[in-house]
Write an enzyme that holds these catalytic residues in place. Structure first.
Site, mmCIF file in Angstrom:
data_model
loop_
_atom_site.group_PDB
_atom_site.id
_atom_site.type_symbol
_atom_site.label_atom_id
_atom_site.label_comp_id
_atom_site.label_asym_id
_atom_site.label_seq_id
_atom_site.Cartn_x
_atom_site.Cartn_y
_atom_site.Cartn_z
ATOM 1 N N PRO A 2 0.840 -1.211 0.000
ATOM 2 C CA PRO A 2 0.000 0.000 0.000
ATOM 3 C C PRO A 2 0.872 1.257 0.000
ATOM 4 O O PRO A 2 1.773 1.386 0.820
ATOM 5 C CB PRO A 2 -0.776 -0.104 1.321
ATOM 6 C CG PRO A 2 -0.616 -1.511 1.783
ATOM 7 C CD PRO A 2 0.669 -2.007 1.199
ATOM 8 N N GLU A 3 0.635 2.146 -0.943
ATOM 9 C CA GLU A 3 1.342 3.425 -0.953
ATOM 10 C C GLU A 3 0.365 4.502 -0.455
ATOM 11 O O GLU A 3 -0.762 4.201 -0.081
ATOM 12 C CB GLU A 3 1.871 3.720 -2.359
ATOM 13 C CG GLU A 3 2.947 2.709 -2.767
ATOM 14 C CD GLU A 3 4.041 3.324 -3.655
ATOM 15 O OE1 GLU A 3 4.321 4.521 -3.520
ATOM 16 O OE2 GLU A 3 4.592 2.588 -4.479
#
Ligand code: ZN
Length: 272
Positions: A2-3
């Site tokens: 996840p960014e």
């Protein structure tokens, strides 16, 4: 992994269901995350209302009582809200139960995520205290980036991904923003002029905004949904496109290693 756009989308998907609700239960099924879930976490949370859900870098901060529940999704973590929680499945590690029976469930196959307690002021927490500005913070502008990189011999891409300089720009978005700004990833940061850095800041914000906007269409996936929340695929210009033809000029996209990460660029569209 996840960014920032995925974390921001999680925040938006979860906030409407838990902010203003009182926490009445905490079940930690497996405390072995990146750091152990504190044994006294329940005493910090139970009986208190969630006053806000904010994001700093890729940390989610649930303001509760005298501090914040700090959540990081690590490599594979996800949060879901359930009005009627399904039976637990493998890798469901923590449940937070609210006064309307809503359940916030943390799922993380690789357990590199974190669930910790940060007393107010949360900015003093060891994980947060050295963080640079947010990409959308007005303090992060071309002048700031120019001043901050004058003594940096490191490549501009590594500078962009250094969370002491600016937070939340992961490998995908660093590659794409540098393409859009016409800057080669390996260019020493201190060689870049002020106007080029201004352009870079604009492109960083644009590429992140586009990803967050894509995430908006997935918000319902955070409530009562089965399966994993998706990641948002932008129409990338260079990321992971080694050997393909640049959509702008037709040159072959190249790949190189910088630090520990792969960098992708078009040698015609991007100048040193
Ligand atoms: Zn090109």
């Amino acid at each position: 992994m996840p960014e920032l756009p995925e974390v921001e989308t999680t925040r938006r998907g979860v906030a409407g269901r838990v902010v203003g609700r009182r926490i009445v239960g905490l079940q930690v099924y497996d405390s072995r995350l990146r750091w152990p879930v504190p044994a006294d976490l329940g005493s910090r949370l139970l009986g208190y209302t969630v006053d806000a859900l904010e994001r700093r870098s890729k940390y989610l901060l649930f303001s509760v009582g005298a501090g914040a529940l700090l959540v990081h999704l690590g490599m594979t973590g996800s949060l879901r809200v359930y009005t009627q929680p399904p039976p637990r499945v493998l890798h469901d590690h923590v449940d937070l139960v609210f006064d309307d029976d809503t359940v916030l469930r943390y799922h993380d196959p690789r357990r590199f995520g974190a669930m910790l307690w940060a007393p107010f002021p949360v900015t003093a927490h060891p994980l947060l205290q050295w963080l640079g500005p947010e990409p959308f913070d007005p303090a992060f502008d071309g002048d700031y980036l120019w001043r901050a990189t004058r003594s940096r011999t490191a490549a501009i891409k590594l500078a962009l991904m250094d969370s002491r300089l600016v937070v939340g720009i992961g490998n995908i978005y660093a590659n794409e923003a540098l393409f859009r700004a016409g800057i080669r990833p390996a260019t020493p940061a201190r060689q870049l002029s002020r106007p080029r850095l201004h352009r870079l800041v604009t492109q960083v914000r644009d590429v992140l905004s586009e990803a967050i906007a894509k995430g908006g269409s997935t918000l319902r996936d955070y409530v009562d949904a089965a399966g994993e929340p998706g990641y948002f695929q932008l129409n990338y210009y260079v990321y992971a496109l080694t050997g393909e033809l640049c959509r702008v000029c037709g040159s072959v996209i190249r790949q190189m290693r910088l630090g520990a990460r792969s960098s992708f660029y078009c040698a015609r569209c991007q100048r040193p």
